[in-house]
Design a protein around this motif. Structure first.
Motif, PDB file in Angstrom:
ATOM      1  N   ARG A 135       1.067  -0.800   0.290  1.00 35.34           N
ATOM      2  CA  ARG A 135      -0.365  -0.131  -0.215  1.00 35.34           C
ATOM      3  C   ARG A 135       1.001   1.100  -0.159  1.00 35.34           C
ATOM      4  O   ARG A 135       0.541   2.560  -0.572  1.00 35.34           O
ATOM      5  CB  ARG A 135      -0.862   0.034   1.503  1.00 35.34           C
ATOM      6  N   THR A 136       2.095   1.130   0.359  1.00 38.86           N
ATOM      7  CA  THR A 136       2.763   2.617   0.613  1.00 38.86           C
ATOM      8  C   THR A 136       4.219   2.784  -0.235  1.00 38.86           C
ATOM      9  O   THR A 136       4.265   3.476  -0.298  1.00 38.86           O
ATOM     10  CB  THR A 136       3.387   2.444   2.418  1.00 38.86           C
ATOM     11  N   GLY A 137       4.376   1.676  -0.598  1.00 39.03           N
ATOM     12  CA  GLY A 137       5.698   1.450  -1.529  1.00 39.03           C
ATOM     13  C   GLY A 137       6.740   1.788  -0.054  1.00 39.03           C
ATOM     14  O   GLY A 137       8.232   1.683  -1.066  1.00 39.03           O
ATOM     15  N   CYS A 138       6.563   1.839   0.946  1.00 44.22           N
ATOM     16  CA  CYS A 138       8.437   2.063   1.317  1.00 44.22           C
ATOM     17  C   CYS A 138       8.752   0.765   1.098  1.00 44.22           C
ATOM     18  O   CYS A 138       7.935  -0.503   1.002  1.00 44.22           O
ATOM     19  CB  CYS A 138       7.743   1.671   2.848  1.00 44.22           C
ATOM     20  N   GLN A 139       9.634   0.831   1.836  1.00 42.31           N
ATOM     21  CA  GLN A 139      10.741  -0.323   1.788  1.00 42.31           C
ATOM     22  C   GLN A 139      11.608  -1.229   3.015  1.00 42.31           C
ATOM     23  O   GLN A 139      11.722  -2.463   2.955  1.00 42.31           O
ATOM     24  CB  GLN A 139      11.729  -0.735   0.999  1.00 42.31           C
ATOM     25  N   VAL A 140      10.745  -0.897   4.439  1.00 45.87           N
ATOM     26  CA  VAL A 140      11.372  -0.624   5.250  1.00 45.87           C
ATOM     27  C   VAL A 140      10.629  -0.992   6.409  1.00 45.87           C
ATOM     28  O   VAL A 140       9.694   0.229   6.767  1.00 45.87           O
ATOM     29  CB  VAL A 140      12.609  -0.384   6.350  1.00 45.87           C
ATOM     30  N   ILE A 141      10.311  -1.915   7.492  1.00 47.40           N
ATOM     31  CA  ILE A 141       9.847  -1.497   8.196  1.00 47.40           C
ATOM     32  C   ILE A 141       9.910  -1.832   9.860  1.00 47.40           C
ATOM     33  O   ILE A 141      10.563  -3.676   9.975  1.00 47.40           O
ATOM     34  CB  ILE A 141       8.102  -2.712   8.122  1.00 47.40           C
ATOM     35  N   LEU A 142      10.306  -1.232  10.722  1.00 49.08           N
ATOM     36  CA  LEU A 142      10.377  -1.926  11.891  1.00 49.08           C
ATOM     37  C   LEU A 142       9.263  -1.746  12.870  1.00 49.08           C
ATOM     38  O   LEU A 142       8.007  -0.614  13.146  1.00 49.08           O
ATOM     39  CB  LEU A 142      11.124  -0.452  12.458  1.00 49.08           C
ATOM     40  N   HIS A 143       9.228  -2.873  13.629  1.00 52.53           N
ATOM     41  CA  HIS A 143       8.338  -2.916  14.864  1.00 52.53           C
ATOM     42  C   HIS A 143       8.294  -3.113  16.539  1.00 52.53           C
ATOM     43  O   HIS A 143       9.516  -4.683  16.337  1.00 52.53           O
ATOM     44  CB  HIS A 143       6.953  -4.066  14.634  1.00 52.53           C
ATOM     45  N   GLY A 144       8.198  -2.429  17.288  1.00 52.84           N
ATOM     46  CA  GLY A 144       8.972  -2.294  18.759  1.00 52.84           C
ATOM     47  C   GLY A 144       7.413  -2.572  19.432  1.00 52.84           C
ATOM     48  O   GLY A 144       6.510  -1.965  18.897  1.00 52.84           O
ATOM     49  N   HIS A 158      -0.540  -2.671  21.511  1.00 55.10           N
ATOM     50  CA  HIS A 158       0.754  -3.703  21.924  1.00 55.10           C
ATOM     51  C   HIS A 158       1.777  -2.946  21.673  1.00 55.10           C
ATOM     52  O   HIS A 158       2.553  -3.084  22.165  1.00 55.10           O
ATOM     53  CB  HIS A 158       0.046  -4.531  20.107  1.00 55.10           C
ATOM     54  N   GLY A 159       1.857  -1.976  20.447  1.00 52.30           N
ATOM     55  CA  GLY A 159       3.574  -1.599  20.363  1.00 52.30           C
ATOM     56  C   GLY A 159       3.368  -0.553  18.865  1.00 52.30           C
ATOM     57  O   GLY A 159       2.224  -0.118  18.606  1.00 52.30           O
ATOM     58  N   LEU A 160       4.014  -0.302  18.429  1.00 53.81           N
ATOM     59  CA  LEU A 160       4.790   0.431  17.366  1.00 53.81           C
ATOM     60  C   LEU A 160       4.755  -0.098  16.016  1.00 53.81           C
ATOM     61  O   LEU A 160       5.812  -0.473  16.388  1.00 53.81           O
ATOM     62  CB  LEU A 160       5.699   1.283  18.355  1.00 53.81           C
ATOM     63  N   PHE A 161       4.162   0.406  14.880  1.00 50.43           N
ATOM     64  CA  PHE A 161       4.646   0.487  14.029  1.00 50.43           C
ATOM     65  C   PHE A 161       5.605   1.438  12.747  1.00 50.43           C
ATOM     66  O   PHE A 161       4.410   2.712  12.748  1.00 50.43           O
ATOM     67  CB  PHE A 161       4.139  -0.725  12.402  1.00 50.43           C
ATOM     68  N   VAL A 162       6.786   1.189  12.541  1.00 53.75           N
ATOM     69  CA  VAL A 162       6.907   2.305  11.429  1.00 53.75           C
ATOM     70  C   VAL A 162       7.967   1.845  10.072  1.00 53.75           C
ATOM     71  O   VAL A 162       8.159   1.184  10.340  1.00 53.75           O
ATOM     72  CB  VAL A 162       8.070   3.277  11.821  1.00 53.75           C
ATOM     73  N   THR A 163       7.346   2.913   9.401  1.00 56.03           N
ATOM     74  CA  THR A 163       7.896   2.799   7.958  1.00 56.03           C
ATOM     75  C   THR A 163       9.157   3.911   7.669  1.00 56.03           C
ATOM     76  O   THR A 163       8.836   4.309   8.337  1.00 56.03           O
ATOM     77  CB  THR A 163       7.133   2.792   6.347  1.00 56.03           C
TER      78      THR A 163
END
Ligand SMILES: [Zn+2]
Lengths: 588, 407
Positions: free
Chosen positions: B288-297, B369-374
């Motif tokens: 959906r976003t075209g981003c290439q990395v996702i970080l979830h903590g 739960h937590g945070l997702f960043v792209t």
């Protein structure tokens, strides 16, 4: 009682007599149902010859069967194996378990031998023996079509069971196999062609509200499980989802377990079947995972092969054709024989004769085995007997006569120990260490180490004995634990138990199996793996080394296992331990 | 086993949950044929007997370090006055641990009873007779001491979140609670530690596959080092050459070598079966976003902030007991959206809510739960966003407390 109906049927085929026997609450609590109860009723026959008519075939449901407990719609069949001489048993899918329970039976125990082919028909409390001459010789598909069970549950055998194929299977509700250990031949020897069951009752549940809650807890943890409900999990892709993983981990048994990696695997995975057959979901009664896949295209209505079948009919026998796999799978189901044993026996044949298969020659051999012709006459006895008769016993990739499934033990040492110790022979499901060694649940363990594995295997065996007795499907334990099922059990039966109480029952059930096998002459000599795994390496890669298993490490783990399990160092059960566990004692 | 018991004892210390030596040092036991411990301790005779009652192969015993000791002692004391369990509302605890039983004394039968039902037990009390002092947490494992490690970490995390959540809610409802005020003041110094504003991580473009692996291993270690996860949970992914590289399910983010699954975007392989349970959410977000990395903590104050709800409104809300899956109110912290959704792919799974929210914001908090960043191409920007959001949540929290608490 809640959960159990409290009665079983004793069906004597020789005298054509049916008796009803009540089950005491104490027996129910101690042996639960399914495999546990089957083992209990098998024990008195433990010293009989494997083809003695008094050896029973037991079919038991569990206290959870026909309730809303997740994956509870199964039952378990138990007898003495014509293939291994050990206790024989298999979990039975489809809907026959639910029907049997709804008919008001915790189980049936079939003894004796009919002179002419018969079927058993159960409709609620009414049980009758029906002449089945007309069905004798029919494939399982044909039987299904002929009897047209509709809502009823149907278990039947095909020509393989009639023709004394030692790895003949029982096929239920068309698509589900009680595949392993030759139960099809047990039925065939009794001239029992089919069991048809329908029921209209319900399992009494003590606390429906608590059951609902417990069910939701389980559904929630399954939803969080990649292996079950994830994009590539069993629910979407079937058990074939394991195929790429075994390829990546370099533990795919190849060329009769002489290698552990198959170059063509990439094109033979679950995604390839999905493209070719557009499968739809199908599953057992009472299941939300629905791991069975049925093709809608190419040859619609064809069951997709399970992972073991996919792997063994490609890498193990040296073929690269998914349509052959589907055809072989269908042929085995239709003729009524176990795909794992059939494939391993053929791979053994290939190694000994040094002749490669073509898809056509392989299918022809499957027919020959089931129909008792040509080479099939020797092969129908299984890999161990065949290899022995050819003077090359080391070419049989079997433990205690049961052919090995599609996990190379050099790639997972818990699996190696599990194969060797299993009470039914070369089977992955008794301890199922795939869960932690490969799927990382509950946490990952080092698959190339025996450290800690003896106790892990023992606990897992107890746990799976509970699962096969409650009954639930083993797959759900990739996500849920006995903790969750203890709550389900309490809700259904009204008995306040913990996971530890259930495990204690599991240990009892397992020890009883050891007792039965020891009565049949099995001891530490038989708890071993084929020599190949200790002398030849698997196929490694840059990041993965697959050395032969260190024999000394294996023996040390085996000794540790005996000590943890409460067996002598000769692998034998003791009267003292049996008493401690509350298992009745029997010895040779 | 010796290697494993030592390893997880060290990890508890590294995670800041325990003292490196003395009676507060972790105690880890593993049993195969014989039982081995990472150190000697006066508690061992009692702990050994737990192995006789439960089918386990390992056990972790821990007196949590500051500030978890204060928090757990307080919550455990309150629990003993009520139902005997601590009931955190965060998502991980709800899904995997249910509630947290508490017992008063270091007493074998009580401990065994609790552990027969749940994965952990908290011992609250001090016992003059035996010289035992609490609080302590015990967690067994059936296949590895790693389970005890994970569960104890989760208990510390859940209690931390529960304490600060309850504290704020208490202030908002005007409840006077001097004991709780006192605990809050005691643990306040722990909150002073600031996160760095930027991180020096591997820069894109990644030319070779092995650079992708290296960048993920590095980012994973960093996120654990800065305490932005609970134990080591969370996940990260990087899309490269039509393949999504993603951390495996239950992978320790500080030990990602060998625990990254390559998942072809065209669906031609099922090797992703061992990938993180959030694989679907990652794939969908990337599409959906075209981003290439996702970080979830799981940064603690992001989780606390996500559960912060006006008590009056909550009392009137039809979904008040299902906030984490059904919260009907569109909420934000600053410009960061908070969405409901539980772990995995069920009907209320976060894979249904998160990807859509990621279209409008490069950081999204999942309730409880937590945070997702792209991030566009590498983890640098994603990392500083993660730190900034956590800092924002903490600052907002402390501001609210300052405003609500009478001088
Ligand atoms: Zn998470």
């Amino acid at each position: 009682m809640y959960g159990w109906s409290g009665k079983i049927a004793l069906i004597d085929l020789t005298r054509q007599k049916i008796d009803v026997q009540p089950l005491s609450p104490d027996i129910c609590t101690r042996y639960l149902g399914g495999r546990g109860m089957g083992g209990l009723f098998l024990q008195p026959a433990a010293t009989l010859d494997r083809d003695h008519p008094d050896v029973p075939v037991c079919l038991f449901t569990g206290p959870l069967t026909a309730t809303s407990a997740p994956t509870s719609g199964r039952c378990h069949m138990v007898s003495i194996s014509p293939l291994t001489g050990l206790m024989a048993d298999a979990s039975v899918g489809g809907k026959i378990g639910v029907q049997l329970k709804r008919a008001g039976w915790d189980g049936i125990v079939i003894t004796g031998k009919s002179n002419t082919p018969v079927g058993i028909e159960i409709s609620d409390s009414h049980i009758s023996l029906v002449e089945a001459k007309i069905l004798w010789g029919m494939t399982t598909d044909a039987v299904h079509q002929h009897l047209n069970p509709k809502k009823a549950g149907l278990a039947c055998i095909g020509p393989a069971g009639e023709n004394r194929v030692r790895f003949a299977a029982v096929i239920t509700d068309r698509y589900h196999a009680a595949g392993r250990t030759g139960l099809g031949m047990c039925l065939g020897a009794k001239k029992l062609k089919y069991i048809l069951v329908s029921g209209t009752g319900r399992t009494r549940v003590k606390d429906p509200e608590l059951l609902k809650q417990a069910r939701q807890d389980i559904i929630r943890v399954t939803a969080a499980s990649p292996a079950l409900m994830g994009r590539y999990g069993f629910s979407r892709m079937g058990t074939g989802a394991m195929y790429d993983l075994m390829d990546n981990r370099h533990m795919m048994p190849t060329d009769n377990f002489s290698a552990t990696w198959y170059g063509s695997a990439k094109n033979l995975n679950a995604a390839a079947y999905a493209r070719a057959y557009s499968p739809k979901n199908h599953g057992c009664r009472g299941c939300h995972i629905l791991c069975k896949k049925i093709g809608t295209r190419t040859s619609a209505g064809t069951a997709m092969p399970e992972f073991e079948t996919m792997s063994h009919f490609t890498a193990l026998v040296g073929l690269q054709d998914i349509h052959l796999v589907t055809a072989a799978n269908q042929r085995c189901n239709s003729l009524g024989m176990d795909t794992i044993s059939a494939a391993v026996t053929l791979a053994c044949f290939r190694e000994i004769t040094q002749k490669d298969f073509t898809p056509a020659s392989l299918l022809a051999l499957l027919d020959d085995i089931a129909l008792d012709r040509g080479q099939g006459k020797a092969l129908k006895k299984g890999a161990a007997a065949y290899a022995g008769s050819m003077g090359q016993p080391d070419a049989a990739m079997a433990v205690k006569g049961l052919e090995l499934p599609a996990y190379d033990p050099r790639g997972a040492y818990g699996m190696a120990l599990g194969f060797a110790m299993s009470t039914r022979g070369g089977c992955h499901l008794r301890a199922y260490p795939i869960s932690h060694e490969i799927l990382r649940k509950p946490v990952a363990t080092d698959r190339f180490s025996f450290s800690g594995k003896a106790r892990i295997i023992k606990i897992a065996e107890d746990s799976n004995a509970v699962v096969d007795s409650l009954i639930a499907c083993k797959f759900i334990f990739f996500a849920a634990g006995l903790e969750e099922y203890a709550k389900v059990f309490s809700a259904v039966t009204g008995q306040d138990v913990t996971a530890q109480d259930l495990l204690a029952a599991g240990e009892r059930i397992y020890y009883n199996e050891r007792i039965i096998n020891s009565c049949r002459g099995f001891d530490a000599r038989h708890d071993d793996l084929p020599a190949r795994f200790f002398t030849q390496p698997g196929t490694g890669a840059s990041q993965i080394r697959v050395p032969p298993i260190d024999r000394a490490d294996f023996l040390q783990a085996k000794a540790a296992y005996y000590s943890v399990r409460g067996l002598t160092q000769n692998g034998l059960p003791t009267r003292k331990k049996a008493e401690q566990l509350g298992v009745s004692w029997k010895s040779l | 086993m010796e290697i494993l018991v030592k390893k997880y004892a060290h990890k508890l210390v590294d995670a800041g949950l325990a003292a490196p030596s003395g009676p507060g040092a972790p105690l880890v036991g593993g049993l195969d044929q014989d039982l081995v411990w990472n150190r000697t301790a006066p508690e061992i005779p009692v702990l050994e007997r737990i192995f006789l009652h439960l089918n386990i192969n390992s056990l972790v015993f821990l007196r949590p370090g500051f500030p978890y000791d204060r928090i757990i002692r307080f919550l455990a004391g309150r629990a003993l006055k009520a139902a005997g369990t601590i009931m955190p509302q965060d998502c991980e605890t709800r899904t995997f641990l249910h509630d947290l039983p508490v017992v008063e004394q270091f007493d074998l039968p009580a401990i065994v009873t609790a552990l027969k039902q749940r994965k952990t037990v908290i011992i609250q009390g001090n016992d003059r007779n035996t010289g035992f002092f609490g609080p302590a947490v015990i967690a067994p494992g059936t296949v590895s001491p790693e389970q005890g490690f994970v569960h104890i970490s989760s208990v510390c995390f859940a209690c931390f979140v529960a304490f600060f959540s309850n504290y704020l809610t208490g202030l908002k409802t005007g409840r006077k609670d001097p004991e709780m005020d006192q605990v809050f003041d005691q643990v306040l110094p722990f909150l002073q530690k600031e996160l760095p504003a930027s991180f020096d991580l591997m820069h894109s473009p990644f030319c070779r596959e092995k650079d992708v692996y290296a960048a993920m291993v590095q980012a994973g270690r960093k996120i654990v080092d800065h305490g932005l996860v609970d134990s080591y949970f969370g996940n990260l992914s990087c899309c490269w050459n039509n393949t999504l590289y993603i951390s495996q399910t239950g992978a320790s983010l500080d030990e990602l070598t060998g625990c990254i699954d390559p998942v072809p975007l065209d669906g031609s392989s099922t090797a992703g079966i061992t990938a993180s349970s959030e694989l679907t959410a990652h794939l969908e977000t990337i599409a959906r976003t075209g981003c290439q990395v996702i970080l979830h903590g799981h940064p603690k104050f992001c989780v606390i902030a996500s559960m912060d709800c006006d008590p009056v409104r909550k009392a009137a809300c039809a979904f008040a007991d299902k906030c984490h899956t059904h919260c009907p109110v569109p909420r934000t912290i600053g410009s960061v959206p908070i969405v409901p959704g539980e772990v995995g792919t069920g009907p209320y799974g976060l894979c249904n809510t998160l990807p859509r929210a990621c279209e409008t914001s490069d950081s999204v908090i999942v309730h409880g739960h937590g945070l997702f960043v792209t991030g566009k191409t590498d983890f640098n920007r994603a990392f500083s966003t993660l730190a900034a959001v956590e800092t924002l949540c903490k600052t907002r929290y402390l501001e609210q407390v300052r405003y609500l608490r009478p001088a």
